[in-house]
Write an enzyme that holds these catalytic residues in place. Structure first.
Site, PDB file in Angstrom:
ATOM      1  N   LYS A 159       0.870  -1.181   0.000  1.00  0.00           N
ATOM      2  CA  LYS A 159       0.000   0.000   0.000  1.00  0.00           C
ATOM      3  C   LYS A 159       0.908   1.233   0.000  1.00  0.00           C
ATOM      4  O   LYS A 159       1.103   1.878   1.025  1.00  0.00           O
ATOM      5  CB  LYS A 159      -0.931  -0.016   1.228  1.00  0.00           C
ATOM      6  CG  LYS A 159      -2.300  -0.668   0.927  1.00  0.00           C
ATOM      7  CD  LYS A 159      -3.220  -0.621   2.122  1.00  0.00           C
ATOM      8  CE  LYS A 159      -4.523   0.116   1.854  1.00  0.00           C
ATOM      9  NZ  LYS A 159      -5.475  -0.597   0.984  1.00  0.00           N
TER      10      LYS A 159
HETATM   11  C1  LIG Z   1      -6.541  -1.363   0.543  1.00  0.00           C
HETATM   12  C2  LIG Z   1      -6.907  -1.820  -0.820  1.00  0.00           C
HETATM   13  C3  LIG Z   1      -7.760  -2.913  -1.053  1.00  0.00           C
HETATM   14  C4  LIG Z   1      -8.511  -3.609   0.049  1.00  0.00           C
HETATM   15  O1  LIG Z   1      -7.708  -4.192   1.008  1.00  0.00           O
HETATM   16  P1  LIG Z   1      -8.304  -4.497   2.457  1.00  0.00           P
HETATM   17  O2  LIG Z   1      -7.178  -5.107   3.179  1.00  0.00           O
HETATM   18  O3  LIG Z   1      -9.445  -5.418   2.258  1.00  0.00           O
HETATM   19  O4  LIG Z   1      -8.744  -3.197   3.016  1.00  0.00           O
HETATM   20  C5  LIG Z   1      -7.935  -3.335  -2.352  1.00  0.00           C
HETATM   21  N1  LIG Z   1      -7.353  -2.721  -3.387  1.00  0.00           N
HETATM   22  C6  LIG Z   1      -6.561  -1.645  -3.219  1.00  0.00           C
HETATM   23  C7  LIG Z   1      -5.937  -1.003  -4.393  1.00  0.00           C
HETATM   24  C8  LIG Z   1      -6.328  -1.171  -1.931  1.00  0.00           C
HETATM   25  O5  LIG Z   1      -5.552  -0.112  -1.752  1.00  0.00           O
END
Ligand SMILES: *Cc1c(COP(=O)(O)O)cnc(C)c1O
Length: 305
Positions: A159
């Site tokens: 992320k």
């Molecule tokens: C954070 C995110 C998700 C979802 O992840 P979770 O862990 O379920 O919150 C999916 N796709 C992207 C691009 C993200 O940034």
């Protein structure tokens, strides 16, 4: 921001919300080299408050740092404790939690000799990301003209702050065209994921989700997969095409912010009956029961505040 709370944890200390500021020459602000998490705490049915899958989120935060080579000056235990303490200090039972690891000011080149890592944790009240109505009735999605990041261009399993320019471009494009959420295709043209959610389709009782290639490995995705398997639904992690998506009986998104949001239309084509499908609703109901502490089998996923 109307959901403003009292304190933000910054580099080991609590500071007032309005004083949690940074210098304009903060490295991450210029280049996007930083990582974050999105976590939720829920007000449980018994009055307690619990963070959903805190361990997995903290592990992913450290994993994101590892992928992009940012040292994090705290242990997992310290970050876990700081998240719980931030919720307590702000007296929030239900909250969205946003930890961020970023590079502070000091050097302005893209290469910095000293990596001045800093960490902040903010919490605030945040309702249904794609709307309460969307959670109940489903949303309208559109495939964006912007392609999801190439696996060897940006690191898709982390992320990373800078990765979200891709999501923002896709989201702005489809909102201005009158839709609710963007779906991105991967560099080979297969369905990847939405701007901030993973995607699931259901056809003839079989659930399919994109494999862990170009997508962010969602913790909600993982929870949905576990719930679906326990319920005995056949589930495949397999790539699928845009036309397969159009032909699906059900489509839904999963993510911490969007939770489990049904999709009732893609590119102006009605999905199934045009209403959230039976399997989507079954998984959505168990998901909300789980986060609120009503399902004993998944109690391990909760960290009580
Ligand atoms: C954070 C995110 C998700 C979802 O992840 P979770 O862990 O379920 O919150 C999916 N796709 C992207 C691009 C993200 O940034």
């Amino acid at each position: 921001m109307d959901a403003k709370t009292e304190k933000i944890w910054m580099d080991g200390e609590f500071v007032d919300w309005d004083k949690a500021t940074i210098h304009v020459l903060t490295h991450t602000l210029h280049y996007g080299w930083g990582v974050f998490e999105g976590i939720r705490a829920y007000h449980c049915h018994d009055g307690a408050s619990a963070v959903f899958r805190l361990k997995e989120h903290v592990d992913r935060l450290f994993g994101s740092c590892h992928i992009v080579d940012i040292p994090i000056p705290y242990t997992k235990e310290e970050i876990t404790g700081a998240i719980l303490e931030t919720l307590r200090v702000n007296k929030l039972k239900e909250a969205y939690i946003r930890p961020i690891v970023f590079i502070g000011d000091g050097e302005m080149g893209i290469y910095t000799k000293e990596v001045n890592s800093r960490v902040a944790i903010a919490v605030w009240g945040w309702g249904a990301y794609l709307g309460d109505e969307g959670l109940k009735k489903g949303i309208r999605a559109k495939i964006s003209s912007f392609t999801r990041l190439h696996v060897n261009g940006q690191m898709t399993k982390a992320k990373v702050c800078g990765n979200y320019v891709n999501s923002i471009l896709a989201k702005r494009e489809i909102i201005s065209a009158g839709y609710d959420e963007a779906i991105l295709l991967d560099t080979e043209g297969y369905v990847s994921e939405a701007s901030g959610e993973n995607i699931f389709i259901v056809k003839n009782g079989v659930i399919k989700t994109t494999p862990l290639t170009s997508i962010l490995p969602g913790i909600t995705r993982d929870s949905v997969m576990a719930i679906a398997k326990d319920k005995g639904y056949p589930l495949l992690e397999e790539r699928f095409t845009r036309d397969e998506l159009y032909l699906a009986d059900e489509v839904f998104f999963s993510g911490t912010a969007a939770e489990i949001t049904p999709v009732r239309e893609v590119d102006n084509r009605q999905i199934g009956s045009g209403f959230p499908g039976a399997i989507t609703l079954d998984i959505q109901e168990t998901f909300f029961d789980t986060v609120k502490g009503r399902v004993d089998a998944y109690k391990d996923w909760l960290s009580y505040v």
